[in-house]
Design a protein around this motif. Sequence first.
Motif, short mmCIF file in Angstrom:
data_model
loop_
_atom_site.label_atom_id
_atom_site.label_comp_id
_atom_site.label_asym_id
_atom_site.label_seq_id
_atom_site.Cartn_x
_atom_site.Cartn_y
_atom_site.Cartn_z
N PHE A 201 0.84 -1.21 0.00
CA PHE A 201 0.00 0.00 0.00
C PHE A 201 0.87 1.26 0.00
N GLN A 202 1.94 1.25 0.79
CA GLN A 202 2.83 2.41 0.85
C GLN A 202 3.58 2.59 -0.47
N ARG A 203 3.98 1.47 -1.08
CA ARG A 203 4.66 1.54 -2.38
C ARG A 203 3.71 2.11 -3.43
N ALA A 204 2.44 1.69 -3.37
CA ALA A 204 1.45 2.20 -4.32
C ALA A 204 1.21 3.70 -4.13
N SER A 205 1.27 4.16 -2.88
CA SER A 205 0.99 5.58 -2.61
C SER A 205 2.09 6.49 -3.16
N ARG A 206 3.27 5.92 -3.47
CA ARG A 206 4.37 6.73 -3.99
C ARG A 206 4.33 6.87 -5.52
N ILE A 207 3.42 6.12 -6.15
CA ILE A 207 3.28 6.25 -7.61
C ILE A 207 2.44 7.49 -7.90
N ARG A 208 2.98 8.40 -8.68
CA ARG A 208 2.32 9.68 -8.91
C ARG A 208 1.06 9.51 -9.76
N ALA A 209 -0.02 10.10 -9.30
CA ALA A 209 -1.28 10.04 -10.04
C ALA A 209 -1.28 11.10 -11.14
N GLN A 210 -1.72 10.67 -12.34
CA GLN A 210 -1.75 11.60 -13.47
C GLN A 210 -3.06 11.56 -14.24
N ASP A 211 -3.89 10.55 -14.02
CA ASP A 211 -5.15 10.44 -14.75
C ASP A 211 -6.23 9.90 -13.81
N PHE A 212 -7.42 9.70 -14.36
CA PHE A 212 -8.56 9.29 -13.53
C PHE A 212 -8.26 8.01 -12.76
N GLN A 213 -7.83 6.95 -13.47
CA GLN A 213 -7.62 5.66 -12.81
C GLN A 213 -6.57 5.75 -11.71
N SER A 214 -5.49 6.48 -11.96
CA SER A 214 -4.45 6.55 -10.93
C SER A 214 -4.91 7.38 -9.74
N TYR A 215 -5.70 8.45 -9.98
CA TYR A 215 -6.28 9.20 -8.85
C TYR A 215 -7.22 8.30 -8.05
N LEU A 216 -8.06 7.55 -8.76
CA LEU A 216 -9.02 6.67 -8.09
C LEU A 216 -8.29 5.61 -7.26
N GLN A 217 -7.33 4.94 -7.88
CA GLN A 217 -6.62 3.87 -7.19
C GLN A 217 -5.79 4.41 -6.02
N LEU A 218 -5.21 5.58 -6.19
CA LEU A 218 -4.45 6.17 -5.09
C LEU A 218 -5.37 6.51 -3.92
N GLN A 227 -5.74 6.66 5.84
CA GLN A 227 -5.49 8.09 5.66
C GLN A 227 -6.66 8.68 4.87
N TYR A 228 -7.76 8.91 5.59
CA TYR A 228 -9.03 9.20 4.92
C TYR A 228 -9.08 10.59 4.29
N SER A 229 -8.47 11.58 4.91
CA SER A 229 -8.49 12.92 4.30
C SER A 229 -7.73 12.92 2.98
N GLU A 230 -6.59 12.19 2.93
CA GLU A 230 -5.83 12.08 1.69
C GLU A 230 -6.65 11.32 0.64
N ALA A 231 -7.38 10.31 1.09
CA ALA A 231 -8.20 9.53 0.16
C ALA A 231 -9.27 10.42 -0.48
N LEU A 232 -9.96 11.20 0.34
CA LEU A 232 -11.00 12.09 -0.19
C LEU A 232 -10.41 13.12 -1.15
N GLU A 233 -9.21 13.58 -0.85
CA GLU A 233 -8.56 14.55 -1.74
C GLU A 233 -8.31 13.94 -3.11
N GLN A 234 -7.81 12.69 -3.15
CA GLN A 234 -7.54 12.02 -4.43
C GLN A 234 -8.84 11.74 -5.18
#
Length: 562
Positions: A201-218, A227-234
């Motif tokens: 999960f931590q390794r996945a959180s370091r992958i930079r989001a650039q599109d819809f799917q990566s924002y959603l998955q992050l 980390q719910y506030s970060e989740a809502l932000e993404q």
Amino acid sequence: MEVESPRQDESRTSQILPPSSTNQDMSRAPVSNLFVDACSLARMGQYEKAKTAFLHVEQHSDEYGKAQYLLGCACNKLDEYDEYKEAIGAFNKAIEFFTKLGRNIPIDLYYEIGFAQWKIGANKDAIKSFSKFIRKKGTEDTHYGYLSRALVYCTMGHYKEALSDLNKANENQENQTTYSLCWRGRTFAHLGQYEKAKEDFQRASRIRAQDFQSYLQLGIVYSELGQYSEALEQFNYALESQPQNQHNRAEVFFRQALVYQFLGDSNQATNKLHDCLLLNPKHARAYFRLARMYLAENNYLDALETLNTAHKIAPHDKDIIYELGSLHERVERFNIALHERRRAFGLQKSEPSLSEETVSVSENTSTRPPSSTVDKEKSMNPRLLSALKQEELLSVAENFSVSYHKILETYQLAIDKDNCPEARTLMALCQESQNDFIDALDSMEKFCNEYLTDPNAKQSWRNFLKQFKTERDSGRESRLVTHRYTVLKRIAKNLIDIENDHTLFKSDPSGNLRIFYDALRRRLGQSLVAFSMTGGDTSIVAHNLKGSLSTYVAFCRSDKHF
């Protein structure tokens, strides 16, 4: 854990489409033009129109095999249960066409048919198809085949096999995505390897989001990490990146609802679930979560209606089936039920709806038009005959799940289109034969209610038994028809017993004896269903679902407290 569909690589469907200008054989120009137009529609995302165009490509044309393949891809894109069934049929036609002409079958076809099979619950078939895809791909670009097969294993609860595939999917760092790492983390968690899960999960959180799917998955990754506030932000970023796509926005609203549920904000969670269903009325998991919120509020009727809707959309979802069983168990609290019934009868004894079980949403049979079999005997309903013939071939069907649901759809058409309530009994026996006891019990209960409240249904049932006997004696030597007739005679006897018991209970001025009897009869059925779902002997269940109720009648008659 909410199971998501494996993301289909958006480029794969477009890669197999031919360019808009091709060298065409002029003798087949109309067909080729139609094929190219269909491909263009698919490129533009107009899958309904593309599907219609692909269907018009003639079977004798050279493009037919590829048209069936692309038709299946278009059906997959429409993301509905019936569309997936149609996709499987199209893919099989494409395989048959290519094989007959000795042509190579597109390798991606095995991925697409596996995806459709998984979506309708044909998990074993999906495993075979994804395995073929991986084997034929060799060493090139197989990571999404391993990922998709892993998700099927997760659906089946085979987490060790899933982890093996997820390790292969994530083997090369360039293939690692928030999605694939998130799923491996969840699988580690299922196997009790929580530190490894957290690392993924931590390794996945370091992958930079650039599109819809990566924002959603992050956002989902941050949810898993708490980390719910970060989740809502993404999730908000994901919404901003997809202002028009309703299905994608619906998925974000669903994920936001889960976060608000974790935070204990049930109002926000409910609102987000409704927002999700407004944009995507076919989102089964949103109905499931909404039903659980209703259950938490002891709102059983809304919970039952919502769970039934979810079950119709996703009939193979084990969570939904389990929750339906739990709901039926929770609502049958006899001391409270009898207390409320006494109050109701004391207020207005003659109100007919007060005799109905509070936990079931009964059909209004008083307005049912007379069945066509009520006034005269005739040959058996052709839909019922068709369904019975399909049942006889079920054990050798190429795709069991599709064939089984087609049979149930035929029975349902007889009920809805032909005013044939007795079709519910054959539907129940079909469901019972496949150990689908929850739906079998529901089908029988609906028919029993109609039989006891609608004179037309009662006469239709009697004529149906005569027609069925005629069919049995017709000399066509159907073992299934012979067996079903024997069972139907037992059902007929039990219905008469229930009717006679109701007559006896009329002497009770409070009406509570009959209510208690009906509630106990339903409780017996639900208990046997629960028994089957925990691994009980299905032959015991099958026998008792049709067994005698005389013991319970005797108990009711001898009770002096009413």
